[in-house]
Design an enzyme around this catalytic site. Sequence first.
Site, PDB file in Angstrom:
ATOM      1  N   GLU A   1     -20.048  -3.797   9.578  1.00 28.92           N
ATOM      2  CA  GLU A   1     -20.936  -2.917  10.344  1.00 28.92           C
ATOM      3  C   GLU A   1     -22.063  -3.691  11.018  1.00 28.92           C
ATOM      4  OE1 GLU A   1     -19.742  -2.246   7.353  1.00 28.92           O
ATOM      5  OE2 GLU A   1     -18.614  -0.387   7.638  1.00 28.92           O
ATOM      6  N   LYS A  41       0.858  -1.186   0.000  1.00 31.47           N
ATOM      7  CA  LYS A  41       0.000   0.000   0.000  1.00 31.47           C
ATOM      8  C   LYS A  41       0.902   1.247   0.000  1.00 31.47           C
ATOM      9  CE  LYS A  41      -4.298   1.552   2.039  1.00 31.47           C
ATOM     10  NZ  LYS A  41      -5.520   1.107   2.686  1.00 31.47           N
ATOM     11  N   ARG A  72     -25.642  -0.046   6.331  1.00 33.74           N
ATOM     12  CA  ARG A  72     -25.452  -1.493   6.237  1.00 33.74           C
ATOM     13  C   ARG A  72     -26.149  -2.242   7.366  1.00 33.74           C
ATOM     14  NH1 ARG A  72     -20.777  -3.349   3.206  1.00 33.74           N
ATOM     15  NH2 ARG A  72     -21.467  -2.642   1.159  1.00 33.74           N
TER      16      ARG A  72
END
Length: 642
Positions: A370, A286, A398
């Site tokens: 979530e 990353k 969600r």
Amino acid sequence: MPEPYPLLAGINSIDDLKRLPERVLPRLAEELRRYIIEVVSRTGGHLASNLGVVELTIALHRVFSSPRDKIIWDVGHQTYAHKILTGRKDGFRFLRQRNGMSGFPKRSESEHDVFETGHASTSISAALGILCAQELREVDGRVIAVIGDGSLTGGIALEALNCAGQLGKKLIIVLNDNTMSIDENVGALSVYLTRITATRPYRLFRKTVDGLVRRIPVVGRRILQWIYRLKGAAKAFFFRNHFFADLGFEYVGPLHGHDIHSLIRVLDNVAENFERPTVVHVSTVKGKGYTHAESAPSRFHGVGAFSVADGKPAGEARTNYTDVFGEALLDLAAGDRRIAAVTAAMAAGTGLEPFARAFPDRFFDVGIAEQHAVTFSAGLAAGGLKPVVAVYSTFIQRAVDQVIHDVALQKLPVVFALDRAGLVGRDGETHHGVFDVALFRGVPHLAVMAPASAGELRAMLAWALDSGAPAVVRYPRAACSFDHPACDLPLVPGRGGKIIDRGGEALIVAVGSLAAEAAAAAAVLEEEGILIDVYSPRFLRPVDEAYFLNVVAPYRRILFVEDGVKGGGIGEYLGCLMSEQGVESGGAAGITVFSAAGVPDRFVEQGSRRELLALCGLDAAGIANRVRKLVGEGRLTPQIKI
Ligand SMILES: Cc1ncc(C[n+]2csc(CCOP(=O)(O)OP(=O)(O)O)c2C)c(N)n1
């Protein structure tokens, strides 16, 4: 002046990319990185995730033929190279600007953006659906889902794997594993992936694959095919009891995600020869190629404008609601050992990092999950704790059922700190927090509050934790620049407070941080001789109806303003209440006129938060305009309108 991006300059479509000799592709990757860094340093954006997938994106577009082959990007925050390579190089300069390019895939932007994303973990489901549709319609083309290791922690991704493994169709899942979500990835699955990439068999396998591909490119492909066809043996030898294989997938990898040549060889082979659902596991770094992002990938996951030379943010930092929440929770938790904090992979974004450092045993990062975060918190509450779920308003969407069914129904004391409520700005449609009030206002047992200042946020959090019942506190992505003595008044459930109270001819009922805009509008109108008052309801649920009707009784003109959708919002509710109860009229022309302003009934695109508030007529100027109209209408034609 020399052309800064000589290879990129010649790429205006995927065909141009396919025409380049393979040997120059690493140079193209380098140019793409520089271009992405140049633009994002001005516009802000998801820098680190994009730098990590440059080679992977080039390889995918070399091997597959988009848009015939469909590439579906999970979250979609890593699609900058994809956008640039698919004919949007120049538009990319206007990334995340109003009327410019979205930071996420947009079907209206390009035929290469097959499926819109923004929220995590949807790519495998969507890809599988597209593949099934193509098969039924006898349409050719491979379908590829590109998903990060962080997004793989989302329940929907696992539901999709479960389904795809059984259906056995030729779905390709590219798992982009950089060991990071926004922060360090969490969970047993992530540990498992790390184990695969770190063990000796992996290195042996990688060495074998990379060595073969590089040294004997002509025969390499055939040997690779042979290796992959020996999947049973390979599985047993390298990856015994492999998770993906056991679910019914072919598994290839982990591959070196920055070696374009091996990526192309392996993807080519998978595209040509694999007839079953396949996971191609790719290891990437990353932030790759930009030192500051590589060394601090979390900080560079999503950035504002920054200096390329030293990586420092361009603007000055101002205290915002997120910081205030983080500090307030830390203080409260120091005095109450039952307070716990839960995040779904957003510790930094929600201001929970200080809490995590101070109380690691009471801090839970459950991954991009979530639904689980909410029901897990319901469990914590049922077990005697006082959990605070810190989550962006858009992502709680969600878990609406979990809030209703697992928390509110049982009246469990879970506090929801909804950050990024209202219009968020540059992340656009997928990220605005404009539905929470409409979603939660009708849920029994749940208190819903919106602070107008930092002080109110602190008070509301403390009140919620003390209430012994479920509560939502929603606040925007904004600096806390507003304060007023009315904000310091003690909280009384169901009641708000007047921020301006001078017997004005109209009242603005302004939700949360819009009280500041309303107060600014009042100042402008005062200069025109129109005196207005401003009321902040503080509680959007419950509302002390008698008290509210008393507050509005003296006014003949009332404007509701809120930074959520109008449908199901506070304006509709309170307006309806006023109509039902027949607000006291003050004589012949005394019928009350009221109007509700909120986010209009459409998805609002990206732009700065200021621009978007103005677009929706919710900034001070827009509110002042509405008041002028309302005052004029009220004088001319008494009527009731919502
Ligand atoms: C449902 C949902 N929750 C949270 C987020 C916020 N978010 C955006 S990207 C991201 C991390 C994704 O990690 P990964 O898939 O590994 O991609 P990477 O950025 O590491 O390339 C998170 C948590 C989101 N987009 N959607």
